[in-house]
Design an enzyme around this catalytic site. Sequence first.
Site, PDB file in Angstrom:
ATOM      1  N   HIS A  94       0.850  -1.199   0.000  1.00  0.00           N
ATOM      2  CA  HIS A  94       0.000   0.000   0.000  1.00  0.00           C
ATOM      3  C   HIS A  94       0.883   1.246   0.000  1.00  0.00           C
ATOM      4  O   HIS A  94       1.951   1.255   0.611  1.00  0.00           O
ATOM      5  CB  HIS A  94      -0.921  -0.001   1.223  1.00  0.00           C
ATOM      6  CG  HIS A  94      -2.012   1.017   1.128  1.00  0.00           C
ATOM      7  ND1 HIS A  94      -1.803   2.350   1.395  1.00  0.00           N
ATOM      8  CD2 HIS A  94      -3.316   0.900   0.764  1.00  0.00           C
ATOM      9  CE1 HIS A  94      -2.938   3.008   1.203  1.00  0.00           C
ATOM     10  NE2 HIS A  94      -3.869   2.155   0.823  1.00  0.00           N
ATOM     11  N   GLU A 166      -4.050   2.181  -7.234  1.00  0.00           N
ATOM     12  CA  GLU A 166      -4.403   3.292  -6.356  1.00  0.00           C
ATOM     13  C   GLU A 166      -3.505   4.482  -6.644  1.00  0.00           C
ATOM     14  O   GLU A 166      -2.391   4.553  -6.119  1.00  0.00           O
ATOM     15  CB  GLU A 166      -4.213   2.887  -4.889  1.00  0.00           C
ATOM     16  CG  GLU A 166      -5.249   1.947  -4.353  1.00  0.00           C
ATOM     17  CD  GLU A 166      -5.374   2.091  -2.832  1.00  0.00           C
ATOM     18  OE1 GLU A 166      -6.490   2.307  -2.365  1.00  0.00           O
ATOM     19  OE2 GLU A 166      -4.360   2.017  -2.134  1.00  0.00           O
TER      20      GLU A 166
END
EC number: 5.3.1.1
Length: 248
Positions: A94, A166
Amino acid sequence: MRRPIIAGNWKMHMTPSEAVKLVDELIPQVKDAKAEVVVIPPFVDLTEVNKVIQGTNILLGAQDMFWEEKGAYTGEISPLMLKEIGVKYVVIGHSERRQYFGETDEMVNKKVLSALSHGLSPIVCVGESFSQREEGKTFEVVLSQTKEALKGVTHDDIVNVVIAYEPIWAIGTGKTATAKDANEVIKAIRNTIASLYGKEKADLVRIQYGGSVKPENISELMAESDIDGALVGGASLVASDFAKIVNY
């Protein structure tokens, strides 16, 4: 046909008691979902949440893991620990891990290989910063991250990998890539996977979009041909909002 996967990454929110309350509220609202539903609480909530979701259609994910099974790695959590408490998915790489904790592509790759070898499905996050986007480097950055993360992943295992695109500039900012832009990048990711594993395998890999996904924009995103779901942040902390996204 790829089954959509919608996952809620709670980040560093929700104590165990708050987590149980949230999942209790969520269960009846998503019971008829066509998409695969995943909740991704903090480590300390996992055991309690797992008890509550037994017998439901909600699956459990973790926000990170270390690549070794055990050892002198203070503060880390191993794949064996996650498996034993019912975790099926693990978020790896992430942007917040890369930004605040110095995670490199090499570390991400080690975690991906370790997760797969322990029967966990990695949700591998890739994405460009605002400055990289402005410089026209979106595809270069994202496709490089994708290739690095997948080094050593076998043809059999690639179908167990989920990719989450993302864009860093869209996370928690309220800015979202347009559905068309997101689909273009995701299509390029799929083409990259096809170049490594063949088109047949690439067509089975699920690729999500993440970055300020909300009830208001989910249907537009999901209407795109290559977007197979969403990695949801803030909106997953409110049961009714997350349910609206899941039931798009």
